[in-house]
Motif scaffolding. Sequence first.
Motif, PDB file in Angstrom:
ATOM      1  N   ASP A 179     -66.328  31.473 -10.186  1.00  0.00           N
ATOM      2  CA  ASP A 179     -65.747  32.874  -9.339  1.00  0.00           C
ATOM      3  C   ASP A 179     -64.536  32.412  -8.860  1.00  0.00           C
ATOM      4  N   VAL A 180     -63.566  32.218  -9.508  1.00  0.00           N
ATOM      5  CA  VAL A 180     -62.361  31.481  -8.718  1.00  0.00           C
ATOM      6  C   VAL A 180     -61.732  32.561  -7.603  1.00  0.00           C
ATOM      7  N   ASP A 181     -61.544  33.582  -8.004  1.00  0.00           N
ATOM      8  CA  ASP A 181     -60.770  34.597  -6.949  1.00  0.00           C
ATOM      9  C   ASP A 181     -61.493  36.247  -7.439  1.00  0.00           C
ATOM     10  N   THR A 182     -62.373  36.615  -6.894  1.00  0.00           N
ATOM     11  CA  THR A 182     -63.027  37.886  -7.290  1.00  0.00           C
ATOM     12  C   THR A 182     -63.358  38.510  -5.952  1.00  0.00           C
ATOM     13  N   GLY A 183     -63.623  39.836  -6.110  1.00  0.00           N
ATOM     14  CA  GLY A 183     -63.863  40.814  -4.996  1.00  0.00           C
ATOM     15  C   GLY A 183     -62.786  40.978  -3.895  1.00  0.00           C
ATOM     16  N   GLY A 184     -62.940  41.419  -3.022  1.00  0.00           N
ATOM     17  CA  GLY A 184     -61.950  41.641  -1.999  1.00  0.00           C
ATOM     18  C   GLY A 184     -61.090  42.741  -2.061  1.00  0.00           C
ATOM     19  N   GLN A 185     -59.991  42.900  -1.392  1.00  0.00           N
ATOM     20  CA  GLN A 185     -59.426  44.115  -1.394  1.00  0.00           C
ATOM     21  C   GLN A 185     -57.947  43.786  -2.080  1.00  0.00           C
ATOM     22  N   GLU A 186     -57.550  42.822  -2.969  1.00  0.00           N
ATOM     23  CA  GLU A 186     -56.226  42.299  -3.293  1.00  0.00           C
ATOM     24  C   GLU A 186     -56.180  42.574  -4.850  1.00  0.00           C
ATOM     25  N   SER A 187     -55.094  43.096  -5.230  1.00  0.00           N
ATOM     26  CA  SER A 187     -54.675  43.070  -6.714  1.00  0.00           C
ATOM     27  C   SER A 187     -54.158  41.666  -7.058  1.00  0.00           C
ATOM     28  N   ARG A 188     -54.674  41.108  -8.272  1.00  0.00           N
ATOM     29  CA  ARG A 188     -54.293  39.755  -8.872  1.00  0.00           C
ATOM     30  C   ARG A 188     -53.511  39.705  -9.923  1.00  0.00           C
ATOM     31  N   THR A 189     -52.439  39.046  -9.846  1.00  0.00           N
ATOM     32  CA  THR A 189     -51.907  38.751 -11.106  1.00  0.00           C
ATOM     33  C   THR A 189     -51.952  37.365 -11.893  1.00  0.00           C
ATOM     34  N   LEU A 190     -52.288  37.029 -12.976  1.00  0.00           N
ATOM     35  CA  LEU A 190     -52.627  35.688 -13.347  1.00  0.00           C
ATOM     36  C   LEU A 190     -51.471  35.160 -14.280  1.00  0.00           C
ATOM     37  N   ILE A 191     -51.258  34.033 -14.249  1.00  0.00           N
ATOM     38  CA  ILE A 191     -50.459  33.239 -14.924  1.00  0.00           C
ATOM     39  C   ILE A 191     -50.927  31.997 -15.418  1.00  0.00           C
ATOM     40  N   ALA A 192     -51.475  31.829 -16.721  1.00  0.00           N
ATOM     41  CA  ALA A 192     -52.219  30.811 -17.148  1.00  0.00           C
ATOM     42  C   ALA A 192     -51.432  29.706 -17.976  1.00  0.00           C
ATOM     43  N   SER A 193     -51.554  28.439 -17.688  1.00  0.00           N
ATOM     44  CA  SER A 193     -50.669  27.419 -18.642  1.00  0.00           C
ATOM     45  C   SER A 193     -51.816  27.004 -19.746  1.00  0.00           C
ATOM     46  N   VAL A 194     -51.179  27.160 -21.130  1.00  0.00           N
ATOM     47  CA  VAL A 194     -52.322  26.687 -21.901  1.00  0.00           C
ATOM     48  C   VAL A 194     -52.131  25.386 -22.118  1.00  0.00           C
ATOM     49  N   GLY A 195     -51.205  24.571 -22.001  1.00  0.00           N
ATOM     50  CA  GLY A 195     -51.386  22.976 -21.914  1.00  0.00           C
ATOM     51  C   GLY A 195     -52.086  22.490 -20.616  1.00  0.00           C
ATOM     52  N   THR A 196     -52.288  22.900 -19.599  1.00  0.00           N
ATOM     53  CA  THR A 196     -53.039  22.494 -18.629  1.00  0.00           C
ATOM     54  C   THR A 196     -54.007  22.975 -17.885  1.00  0.00           C
ATOM     55  N   GLY A 197     -53.996  24.263 -18.302  1.00  0.00           N
ATOM     56  CA  GLY A 197     -55.204  25.144 -18.000  1.00  0.00           C
ATOM     57  C   GLY A 197     -55.237  25.608 -16.223  1.00  0.00           C
ATOM     58  N   VAL A 198     -53.948  25.317 -15.985  1.00  0.00           N
ATOM     59  CA  VAL A 198     -53.574  25.723 -14.544  1.00  0.00           C
ATOM     60  C   VAL A 198     -53.485  27.095 -14.439  1.00  0.00           C
ATOM     61  N   ILE A 199     -54.148  27.962 -13.419  1.00  0.00           N
ATOM     62  CA  ILE A 199     -54.093  29.278 -13.412  1.00  0.00           C
ATOM     63  C   ILE A 199     -53.246  29.771 -12.001  1.00  0.00           C
ATOM     64  N   ASP A 200     -52.108  30.072 -12.106  1.00  0.00           N
ATOM     65  CA  ASP A 200     -51.601  30.635 -10.770  1.00  0.00           C
ATOM     66  C   ASP A 200     -52.070  32.115 -10.406  1.00  0.00           C
ATOM     67  N   VAL A 201     -52.179  32.343  -9.359  1.00  0.00           N
ATOM     68  CA  VAL A 201     -52.795  33.665  -8.983  1.00  0.00           C
ATOM     69  C   VAL A 201     -51.743  34.439  -7.975  1.00  0.00           C
ATOM     70  N   ILE A 202     -51.213  35.218  -8.174  1.00  0.00           N
ATOM     71  CA  ILE A 202     -50.430  35.993  -7.101  1.00  0.00           C
ATOM     72  C   ILE A 202     -51.187  37.374  -6.703  1.00  0.00           C
ATOM     73  N   LYS A 203     -51.509  37.417  -5.410  1.00  0.00           N
ATOM     74  CA  LYS A 203     -52.085  38.627  -4.652  1.00  0.00           C
ATOM     75  C   LYS A 203     -51.380  39.662  -4.141  1.00  0.00           C
ATOM     76  N   ARG A 204     -51.645  40.647  -4.066  1.00  0.00           N
ATOM     77  CA  ARG A 204     -50.992  41.817  -3.491  1.00  0.00           C
ATOM     78  C   ARG A 204     -52.304  42.664  -2.895  1.00  0.00           C
ATOM     79  N   PRO A 205     -51.829  43.214  -1.778  1.00  0.00           N
ATOM     80  CA  PRO A 205     -52.872  44.343  -0.811  1.00  0.00           C
ATOM     81  C   PRO A 205     -52.907  45.610  -1.815  1.00  0.00           C
ATOM     82  N   MET A 206     -53.939  46.112  -2.007  1.00  0.00           N
ATOM     83  CA  MET A 206     -54.317  47.203  -2.619  1.00  0.00           C
ATOM     84  C   MET A 206     -53.976  48.473  -1.645  1.00  0.00           C
TER      85      MET A 206
END
Length: 156
Positions: free
Chosen positions: A126-153
């Motif tokens: 559960d990397v980043d679940t629940g709460g009250q924030e919208s999430r945008t995900l940007i995942a790099s195929v080469g590294t598997g690194v996932i950047d998460v951008i949060k915005r309040p709902m």
Amino acid sequence: MEHVVGIGGYAISDNTEDAIKTFALSTCVGLVYFNMRKRCLGMAHIQLPTASSSNKGDLPSRFADIAPRFLLEEMMGKFGVHKGEILVSLFGGISPRSQHDCFRIGERNLEIVKNALQRLDLIYSDVDTGGQESRTLIASVGTGVIDVIKRPMIIH
């Protein structure tokens, strides 16, 4: 190349230069599979808890009960990955602000995805679940690194 995953959609890639993105996860769940050995990644933007006979024509990636198996089969079929080599990450599934929210879609989506993953014997984080924030995900195929951008709902 950038692959954008819309609501209910999915994308898979083994091009290490690619990025896979999805925007504004709220009650939806972002499911990400990454295989480090083969350098491939898959992402689904899961919208609803369960598939039914009335929505059979929809993409299987739209539904929490069948998306985990569907995404796994897509990656196994296209890239030859083995189930035990996949890192699984979960995002989204916000909790309702109101105690009177009888639908609890975000919570139900998460619960059903987790049950489906357990049936597949896939360990998840559960990397980043629940709460009250919208999430945008940007995942790099080469590294598997996932950047998460949060915005309040903001709900009125």
